[in-house]
Design a protein around this motif. Structure first.
Motif, short mmCIF file in Angstrom:
data_model
loop_
_atom_site.label_atom_id
_atom_site.label_comp_id
_atom_site.label_asym_id
_atom_site.label_seq_id
_atom_site.Cartn_x
_atom_site.Cartn_y
_atom_site.Cartn_z
N VAL A 152 0.08 5.60 0.65
CA VAL A 152 -0.93 6.49 1.04
C VAL A 152 -0.54 7.79 0.78
O VAL A 152 0.89 7.84 1.37
CB VAL A 152 -1.40 6.19 2.56
N ASP B 207 -10.37 0.29 -2.93
CA ASP B 207 -11.48 0.49 -1.86
C ASP B 207 -11.29 -0.35 -0.61
O ASP B 207 -12.24 -0.15 0.27
CB ASP B 207 -12.65 0.22 -2.46
N THR C 110 5.95 10.45 -4.58
CA THR C 110 4.48 10.66 -4.49
C THR C 110 4.17 10.59 -5.80
O THR C 110 3.08 10.15 -5.97
CB THR C 110 4.53 12.28 -4.03
N HIS D 9 0.84 -1.19 0.01
CA HIS D 9 -0.12 -0.03 0.08
C HIS D 9 0.83 1.22 0.08
O HIS D 9 1.90 1.30 0.70
CB HIS D 9 -0.89 0.07 1.13
N SER E 222 -5.90 2.52 -7.57
CA SER E 222 -6.67 3.06 -6.41
C SER E 222 -7.34 1.91 -5.66
O SER E 222 -7.54 0.73 -6.76
CB SER E 222 -7.83 3.91 -7.09
N LYS F 7 -0.81 11.77 1.65
CA LYS F 7 -1.89 12.63 2.47
C LYS F 7 -1.47 14.03 2.19
O LYS F 7 -0.09 14.39 2.31
CB LYS F 7 -2.02 12.35 3.87
N SER G 201 -6.31 15.50 3.72
CA SER G 201 -6.94 14.33 3.10
C SER G 201 -6.03 13.30 2.55
O SER G 201 -4.87 13.71 2.28
CB SER G 201 -8.09 14.70 2.08
N TRP G 202 -6.37 12.00 2.50
CA TRP G 202 -5.52 11.15 1.77
C TRP G 202 -6.19 10.12 1.27
O TRP G 202 -7.31 9.98 1.13
CB TRP G 202 -4.94 10.43 3.10
N LYS G 203 -5.26 9.54 0.00
CA LYS G 203 -5.81 8.59 -1.04
C LYS G 203 -5.04 7.15 -0.68
O LYS G 203 -3.54 7.47 -0.64
CB LYS G 203 -5.68 9.02 -2.28
N ARG G 204 -5.57 6.33 -0.56
CA ARG G 204 -5.08 4.83 -0.61
C ARG G 204 -4.69 4.23 -2.00
O ARG G 204 -5.46 4.33 -2.85
CB ARG G 204 -5.92 4.05 0.25
N ARG G 205 -3.48 3.74 -2.38
CA ARG G 205 -3.28 3.15 -3.48
C ARG G 205 -2.58 1.57 -3.29
O ARG G 205 -2.08 1.28 -2.12
CB ARG G 205 -1.87 4.00 -4.30
N GLN H 56 1.09 8.00 -6.67
CA GLN H 56 -0.16 8.20 -7.39
C GLN H 56 -0.38 7.65 -8.72
O GLN H 56 -1.42 7.66 -9.23
CB GLN H 56 0.03 9.85 -7.67
#
Length: 229
Positions: A8, A49, A39, A6, A47, A10, A14-18, A43
């Protein structure tokens, strides 16, 4: 099969998980060039869930731009000298950032994000206590030899990793072309069946020449420090 990890990122609260299916065993190499490159790499991953369970997740990294903090863990803890070289090189390539090892594995990252623990293991990783214990070494030639051995291995792995990335560029281009042709065929009402190996598809061409030079300058600085020159 896989080498699951994983990432992440941030920023701005806010943060996004990959997720990467093959990137766990090379995570330290993808982080080495600093926050901008890391980064971009993160990115570029898939993605997802859901969080992996601890048994599935072989590496994880939280790149926190708000706190200028990198919290991560990977397989490189298994070789003390190699891991020490990775952290030493990161000091100049991540200037102004806190580089922290996630002793509790993925769960340290979940905790940092305020996410609930889940999965089969809700406690810290089995290697946590061993890594928290201070490493006591006898100063002298043997210590310097270990440090230089770890650094040599890191340099070799990093350079080999970049060669793989160069191969990835061609493979990624081919996959884009195949995807475009498949889409065109579908629009024309034709059925297609494409079989391809996506083992490299998750790896973008990420580092600029300037970033590679900066990493090698960090290698040299660490080498000079350990050599006493």
């Amino acid at each position: 099969m896989g080498s699951r990890a994983h990432y992440v990122v941030k920023a701005d609260g806010s943060w996004k998980r990959r997720y990467t299916h093959w990137g766990a065993h090379s995570m330290e190499l993808d982080l080495l060039a600093g926050p901008n490159a890391a980064t971009r790499f993160a990115q570029g991953q898939q993605s997802c869930d859901r969080w992996l369970d601890e048994l599935e997740c072989e590496a994880a990294a939280l790149i926190d731009h708000d706190e200028r903090r990198l919290l991560w863990h990977s397989h490189c803890y298994e070789d003390v000298a190699y891991r020490a070289a990775v952290l030493a090189v990161m000091a100049p390539t991540w200037p102004g950032w806190r580089i922290e090892w996630a002793y509790g594995g993925l769960y340290d990252i979940l905790d940092a994000l305020g996410e609930p623990l889940h999965g089969r293991f809700r406690d810290r990783s089995s290697f946590q206590d061993d890594l928290r214990a201070p490493v006591r070494r006898t100063a002298g030639p043997s210590e310097r030899d270990d440090e230089l051995r770890g650094l040599r291995r890191l340099v070799e792995k990093f350079d080999a990793h970049q060669e793989v990335d160069e191969a990835t560029q061609s493979i990624s281009l081919l996959l884009h072309v195949v995807g475009a042709l498949t889409s065109t065929a579908h629009q024309a009402g034709l059925e297609t069946q494409v079989t391809s190996d996506n083992a490299f598809a998750h790896r973008p061409m990420d580092l600029t020449d300037e970033e590679k030079v900066a990493v090698h300058a960090a290698f040299e600085a660490v080498r000079n420090k350990h050599s006493g020159s």
